[in-house]
Scaffold this active site. Structure first.
Site, PDB file in Angstrom:
ATOM      1  N   ASN A   1      67.753  -7.247  82.746  1.00 38.45           N
ATOM      2  CA  ASN A   1      66.817  -6.534  81.854  1.00 38.45           C
ATOM      3  C   ASN A   1      66.862  -5.021  82.086  1.00 38.45           C
ATOM      4  O   ASN A   1      66.202  -4.270  81.395  1.00 38.45           O
ATOM      5  CB  ASN A   1      65.379  -7.056  81.994  1.00 38.45           C
ATOM      6  CG  ASN A   1      64.858  -6.932  83.427  1.00 38.45           C
ATOM      7  OD1 ASN A   1      65.573  -6.469  84.324  1.00 38.45           O
ATOM      8  ND2 ASN A   1      63.628  -7.345  83.648  1.00 38.45           N
TER       9      ASN A   1
ATOM     10  N   ASN B   1      63.874  -5.671  89.739  1.00 35.88           N
ATOM     11  CA  ASN B   1      63.472  -5.675  91.150  1.00 35.88           C
ATOM     12  C   ASN B   1      64.683  -5.634  92.085  1.00 35.88           C
ATOM     13  O   ASN B   1      64.653  -4.983  93.127  1.00 35.88           O
ATOM     14  CB  ASN B   1      62.619  -6.906  91.482  1.00 35.88           C
ATOM     15  CG  ASN B   1      61.235  -6.818  90.882  1.00 35.88           C
ATOM     16  OD1 ASN B   1      60.759  -5.726  90.555  1.00 35.88           O
ATOM     17  ND2 ASN B   1      60.593  -7.965  90.697  1.00 35.88           N
TER      18      ASN B   1
ATOM     19  N   ASP C   1      52.341  -6.973  84.927  1.00 39.07           N
ATOM     20  CA  ASP C   1      52.492  -8.386  85.305  1.00 39.07           C
ATOM     21  C   ASP C   1      52.181  -8.621  86.775  1.00 39.07           C
ATOM     22  O   ASP C   1      51.740  -9.711  87.162  1.00 39.07           O
ATOM     23  CB  ASP C   1      53.878  -8.920  84.920  1.00 39.07           C
ATOM     24  CG  ASP C   1      55.018  -8.094  85.501  1.00 39.07           C
ATOM     25  OD1 ASP C   1      54.833  -6.889  85.734  1.00 39.07           O
ATOM     26  OD2 ASP C   1      56.095  -8.662  85.703  1.00 39.07           O
ATOM     27  N   ASP C   2      52.342  -7.557  87.590  1.00 38.29           N
ATOM     28  CA  ASP C   2      51.897  -7.652  88.993  1.00 38.29           C
ATOM     29  C   ASP C   2      50.382  -7.859  89.040  1.00 38.29           C
ATOM     30  O   ASP C   2      49.873  -8.653  89.825  1.00 38.29           O
ATOM     31  CB  ASP C   2      52.234  -6.378  89.749  1.00 38.29           C
ATOM     32  CG  ASP C   2      53.706  -6.046  89.763  1.00 38.29           C
ATOM     33  OD1 ASP C   2      54.222  -5.601  88.730  1.00 38.29           O
ATOM     34  OD2 ASP C   2      54.338  -6.249  90.815  1.00 38.29           O
TER      35      ASP C   2
ATOM     36  N   HIS D   1      56.371 -11.791  83.942  1.00 35.06           N
ATOM     37  CA  HIS D   1      57.318 -12.210  84.982  1.00 35.06           C
ATOM     38  C   HIS D   1      56.625 -12.619  86.290  1.00 35.06           C
ATOM     39  O   HIS D   1      56.813 -13.722  86.790  1.00 35.06           O
ATOM     40  CB  HIS D   1      58.300 -11.074  85.282  1.00 35.06           C
ATOM     41  CG  HIS D   1      59.049 -10.577  84.086  1.00 35.06           C
ATOM     42  ND1 HIS D   1      60.105 -11.265  83.513  1.00 35.06           N
ATOM     43  CD2 HIS D   1      58.908  -9.441  83.353  1.00 35.06           C
ATOM     44  CE1 HIS D   1      60.575 -10.581  82.492  1.00 35.06           C
ATOM     45  NE2 HIS D   1      59.870  -9.477  82.361  1.00 35.06           N
ATOM     46  N   ASP D   2      55.841 -11.731  86.874  1.00 31.06           N
ATOM     47  CA  ASP D   2      55.391 -11.893  88.255  1.00 31.06           C
ATOM     48  C   ASP D   2      54.503 -13.109  88.521  1.00 31.06           C
ATOM     49  O   ASP D   2      54.652 -13.757  89.575  1.00 31.06           O
ATOM     50  CB  ASP D   2      54.683 -10.614  88.720  1.00 31.06           C
ATOM     51  CG  ASP D   2      55.667  -9.455  88.854  1.00 31.06           C
ATOM     52  OD1 ASP D   2      55.255  -8.303  88.708  1.00 31.06           O
ATOM     53  OD2 ASP D   2      56.878  -9.717  89.076  1.00 31.06           O
TER      54      ASP D   2
HETATM   55  O1  RIB Z   1      62.127  -7.638  85.981  1.00 32.80           O
HETATM   56  C1  RIB Z   1      60.756  -7.877  86.049  1.00 32.80           C
HETATM   57  C2  RIB Z   1      60.167  -7.289  87.278  1.00 32.80           C
HETATM   58  O2  RIB Z   1      60.309  -5.885  87.246  1.00 32.80           O
HETATM   59  C3  RIB Z   1      58.652  -7.535  87.405  1.00 32.80           C
HETATM   60  O3  RIB Z   1      58.306  -7.638  88.760  1.00 32.80           O
HETATM   61  C4  RIB Z   1      58.041  -6.308  86.800  1.00 32.80           C
HETATM   62  O4  RIB Z   1      56.756  -6.004  87.351  1.00 32.80           O
HETATM   63  C5  RIB Z   1      59.022  -5.256  87.225  1.00 32.80           C
HETATM   64  O5  RIB Z   1      58.674  -4.877  88.550  1.00 32.80           O
HETATM   65 CA    CA Z   2      56.545  -6.291  89.695  1.00 35.39          CA
END
Ligand code: RIB
Ligand code: CA
Length: 323
Positions: free
Chosen positions: A158, A166, A14-15, A239-240
């Protein structure tokens, strides 16, 4: 007005999509990409950032490697979600770009100090680099335009029942970021769990049929399989990119003022973000906290950015591969 951002990331699927969104949307301009250990060790998150830049033809944005471990705890990575290479789902060429020699913390400090009020810092991994930067040069808290971070949650975590990844990986760094005195917007799981890649989204991405879109489709399919097996989710949350979307079009992520505290103990609530919207005891707010997502507008923005991203340019004839 185009918002100049420093994207601090730990690619991670997702980054990678957040980098592509930042590159492909006209409302945002990438001033720098900095990498941190998180989903994977620093060497891999940095290599993955360079891979994505090469894929998208991002040549003029400095990529700087940062901290290889959290401030006070051992590194926790997420191979169960992001696989072993961190960007499975696409066959990556060797990167055509290399990282700069400067440390990410110094790049963040120099860029923010030299452009007062201009730079928005967008952390989408553990907050280690950001905490180190504001500890080394506290004045960036007054020179940065704001911090818009993907992280935290007030409706369950999560990684543990209470903590989001993070924040959980480096809670001390997160606490420093929330307390530094700059404007902070927290784009937490309440927002990002609404950014689920449905089959309709997959079909829209596939229909673009460009090298970048095809890579995203492959990465998303891998990420979907990982989420299905490890979390039991069929439509994977990206997410990102939600943090970048908040910068590009704030209306996509409605927010409310709150006081955010980070749990630093070692008990079951370690790394939890306690979000107090009411602040009945008179404590001062220290963040804007995302409470929702304009889902259709988000996907239009994200998919539109992929269409805007030019196909990968062939490396210049005789170009030397990075050492
Ligand atoms: O909880 C989601 C985050 O944790 C996102 O930034 C994902 O890339 C992981 O780093
Ligand atoms: Ca991330």
């Amino acid at each position: 007005m185009t918002r100049r951002i420093i994207l601090d990331c730990d690619p991670g699927h997702d980054d990678a999509m957040a980098i592509l969104l930042a590159h492909g949307t006209p409302e945002v301009s990438l001033a720098a990409i900095t990498t941190v250990a998180g989903n994977h060790p620093l060497e891999l998150t940095t290599l993955n950032a360079l891979r994505v830049c090469s894929l998208a033809g991002i040549r003029d944005v400095p990529v700087a490697a940062g901290c290889a471990a959290p401030l006070a705890r051992p590194l926790l990575t997420a191979p169960e979600i992001h696989g072993t290479t961190g960007l499975e789902g696409h066959d990556w060429d060797e990167p055509a770009v290399r990282a700069v020699a400067e440390h990410a913390v110094d790049v963040i400090i120099e860029m923010v100090m030299s452009a007062p009020g201009e730079i928005t810092i967008v952390p989408i991994g553990p907050l280690t680099n950001i905490a180190m930067a504001v500890r080394k040069e506290p004045r960036i808290a007054w020179r940065a335009r704001e911090v818009v971070l993907m992280g935290g949650s007030y409706t369950g975590g999560n990684v543990t029942p209470g903590a989001e990844f993070n924040i959980y990986v480096d809670p001390e760094a997160a606490a420093m970021v929330f307390e530094a005195g700059w404007p902070v917007t927290m784009v937490g799981l309440e927002v990002t769990r609404m950014a689920n890649a449905s089959e309709a989204v997959f079909e829209r991405i596939a229909a673009l049929n460009t090298p970048v879109a095809n890579a995203v489709e492959g990465m998303l399919r891998f990420y979907q399989r990982q989420q299905q097996t490890s979390v039991g989710v069929n439509e994977p949350p990206v997410h990102d990119p939600c943090a970048v979307a908040r910068v590009a079009n704030p209306g996509l992520v409605p927010c409310r003022e709150a006081r955010v505290e980070v749990e630093l103990g070692d008990g079951p609530t370690k790394g939890m973000t306690l979000v107090d919207f009411r602040r009945r005891d008179g404590t001062q707010a220290n963040a804007m906290v995302g409470t929702g997502l304009e889902v259709e507008g988000f996907w239009d923005l994200f998919i539109g950015s992929l269409g805007a991203t030019p196909p990968t340019p062939a490396p210049a004839r005789g170009a030397s591969a990075p050492g």
